[in-house]
Design an enzyme around this catalytic site. Structure first.
Site, PDB file in Angstrom:
ATOM      1  N   LYS A 129       3.919  31.169  20.316  1.00  0.00           N
ATOM      2  CA  LYS A 129       2.753  30.460  19.794  1.00  0.00           C
ATOM      3  C   LYS A 129       2.142  31.348  18.705  1.00  0.00           C
ATOM      4  CE  LYS A 129      -1.451  28.391  21.918  1.00  0.00           C
ATOM      5  NZ  LYS A 129      -2.136  28.187  23.227  1.00  0.00           N
ATOM      6  N   SER A 140      -3.114  23.416  24.165  1.00  0.00           N
ATOM      7  CA  SER A 140      -3.000  23.796  22.771  1.00  0.00           C
ATOM      8  C   SER A 140      -1.630  24.376  22.393  1.00  0.00           C
ATOM      9  CB  SER A 140      -4.077  24.840  22.423  1.00  0.00           C
ATOM     10  OG  SER A 140      -3.896  26.005  23.195  1.00  0.00           O
ATOM     11  N   SER A 145      -3.683  25.181  28.608  1.00  0.00           N
ATOM     12  CA  SER A 145      -2.858  25.018  27.402  1.00  0.00           C
ATOM     13  C   SER A 145      -1.381  25.346  27.518  1.00  0.00           C
ATOM     14  CB  SER A 145      -3.454  25.824  26.259  1.00  0.00           C
ATOM     15  OG  SER A 145      -4.504  25.096  25.700  1.00  0.00           O
TER      16      SER A 145
HETATM   17  N1  GLN Z   1      -7.926  22.254  26.267  1.00  0.00           N
HETATM   18  C1  GLN Z   1      -8.712  23.375  26.666  1.00  0.00           C
HETATM   19  C2  GLN Z   1      -9.731  23.710  25.600  1.00  0.00           C
HETATM   20  O1  GLN Z   1      -9.748  23.081  24.614  1.00  0.00           O
HETATM   21  C3  GLN Z   1      -7.860  24.540  27.006  1.00  0.00           C
HETATM   22  C4  GLN Z   1      -7.356  25.280  25.835  1.00  0.00           C
HETATM   23  C5  GLN Z   1      -6.492  26.431  26.231  1.00  0.00           C
HETATM   24  O2  GLN Z   1      -6.068  26.566  27.380  1.00  0.00           O
HETATM   25  N2  GLN Z   1      -6.224  27.279  25.275  1.00  0.00           N
HETATM   26  O3  GLN Z   1     -10.504  24.591  25.752  1.00  0.00           O
END
Ligand code: GLN
Length: 472
Positions: free
Chosen positions: A77, A152, A176
């Site tokens: 990532k 994400s 994520s």
């Molecule tokens: N979807 C969650 C957020 O927007 C988690 C994001 C993540 O785990 N990086 O905060």
């Protein structure tokens, strides 16, 4: 596209000279290029990857040991600091940033012979649930290009589902790794908080950030975790591991005590997802597990709790992007104050700004007690309720997400995106390990089932997940 073999098989074939690391890097890069329409990849690290592959092949020719992941290509990532290209976190403010050092996770994988070939797309700074919040492009779901891959770590999940590499690294602050794994039909593993070093990973919310693999099988995920896990002097929150490998089987599926989380089956769960997960639970019962329903009364508060604490930490972590030290600087600014203001206003996207504002608000003196402190109290309640549940059950299960992958553009209201995390944030707030396993499809879209275990029970969790994978 050709399918990759198990990671342990690939490494063995490289070690024994059946294939070369250079061929594998070539295969991975070819697959990335041939599938560029999915927009899973921000950049490739071709020259560095080829150079490392050549070095590995030469070492093998000389009879030297090249490690457990000999020649295995992987994708990180783009919030992992790496050599050989840029690290952008999919944000304009880091658009030109070249890391001066590498993340510990990358160093550990490289030390075992793995080769990072590319950087995957994400929601900018990992803020999001669909990879639509990337400042650069929207990644498409490998099963239906009109849908999101989840976020994400959507680029990482899509890349693995599309066989661009045998595995990818993701980060999981509120879900994520697991959510994109669920939407894209791959395995996503979130380790116990602190088991894998966060050093060299762009910080989102430091008290819940974890690093883990997205892979095509639990076996691969366990092998990658085994290489990543352990204390790191560069991250004071890391914990010790013991010497038993995470690939080892511990405990049998038959007789395992499993709690099905009642709150995750309440209103709002897509009927198709519900049925698919319930069918899997029936399969588990037939396999001799001891399954019962369990209630965690504070769980419905977890999402609100997360969306107070997470922005609070985000607002603090993003304060380092001041346009002076690294990243984007507005060169036209007339003085320091104007430079701060315009660099941040231009460099940050909408979601980052939203989180900075919410975070600053909940931490401000007038509202700290009403929001931040209250959320910390809820977090402690959740920790206690999960601990109580794990005194009765070895594992807790439920769906990973309330729906399958949603349509690109359908969740433009941020609250709709936040609601997607309702089943994943609990594990982050309590620091426990959790995995998302693909357990079926609804209308040709993958469904993930989430399995959670108590803190530091990563080996048992991976072991049970592997046994479940076999009977599905
Ligand atoms: N979807 C969650 C957020 O927007 C988690 C994001 C993540 O785990 N990086 O905060």
């Amino acid at each position: 596209m050709a399918k990759w073999k198990l990671i342990s098989t690939i490494a063995e074939e490289v070690r024994t000279g059946k294939v070369t690391a250079s061929d594998l890097v070539e295969q991975s890069l070819r697959s990335i290029k041939a599938q560029s329409e999915y927009q899973a990849i921000i950049s490739t690290m071709e020259s560095r990857a080829h150079k490392r592959a050549k070095e590995i092949d030469e070492k093998i020719a000389r009879g030297e040991d090249v490690g457990r992941l000999a020649g295995v290509p992987f994708i990180a990532k783009d919030n992992f600091l790496t050599y050989g290209g840029k690290t952008t976190a999919a944000s304009n403010i880091l658009g030109n940033f070249e890391a001066p050092y590498q993340a510990t996770a990358i160093e550990k994988l490289e030390a075992q012979g793995a080769i990072c070939v590319a950087k995957a797309n994400l929601d900018a700074f990992a803020h999001g649930s669909g990879t639509e919040n990337s400042d650069f492009m929207v990644t498409k779901n490998p099963h239906d290009t009109s849908r999101v891959p989840g976020g994400s770590s959507g680029g990482s999940a899509a890349a693995v589902a599309l066989e661009m590499a045998p595995f990818a690294l993701g980060t999981d602050t509120g879900g994520s790794i697991r959510l994109p794994a669920s939407f894209s039909g791959v395995v996503g593993y979130k380790p116990t908080y602190g088991l894998v070093s966060r050093s060299g990973v762009v910080a989102m919310a430091s008290s819940t950030d974890v690093i883990g693999p997205l892979a095509r099988s639990t076996e691969d995920a366990a092998l990658v975790l085994d290489v990543l896990a352990g204390k790191d002097p560069l991250d004071s929150t890391t914990i010790d591991r013991d010497s038993v490998p995470y690939t080892e089987q511990t405990g049998l599926l038959k007789g395992a005590k499993i709690g099905v989380i009642k709150e995750y089956f309440d209103d709002g769960l897509d009927p198709g997802v519900k049925k698919t997960v319930q069918n899997t639970i029936d399969t588990l019962k037939k396999a001799g597990t001891d399954v019962h329903e369990i209630s965690l009364p504070s769980l419905p508060l977890a999402l609100a709790c997360y969306y107070v604490l997470c922005p609070a930490e985000v607002s603090s972590n993003l304060s380092r992007y001041d346009g002076q030290r690294y990243g984007y600087t507005d060169k036209k600014a007339k003085n320091l104050h104007e430079s701060y203001e315009s660099s941040r206003s231009t460099g940050f996207g909408t979601e980052a700004k939203r989180r900075i504002m919410i975070g600053t608000y909940v931490l401000s003196s007038g509202y700290y007690d009403a929001y931040y402190k209250k959320a910390q109290i809820v977090r402690t309640k959740l920790i206690n309720e999960f601990a109580e549940a794990f005194s009765k059950y070895d594992f807790l299960i439920g769906p990973t997400a309330p729906t399958t992958a949603y349509k690109i553009g359908s969740h433009s209201n941020p609250l709709d995106q936040y609601l997607t995390d309702i089943m994943t944030v609990g594990a982050n707030l309590t620091g426990i390990p959790a995995i998302s396993l693909p357990v079926g499809k609804v209308d040709n879209l993958p469904v993930g089932m989430q399995i959670m275990a108590d803190q530091k029970q990563d080996r048992a969790l991976l072991s049970i997940a592997k046994q479940i994978e076999r009977i599905l």
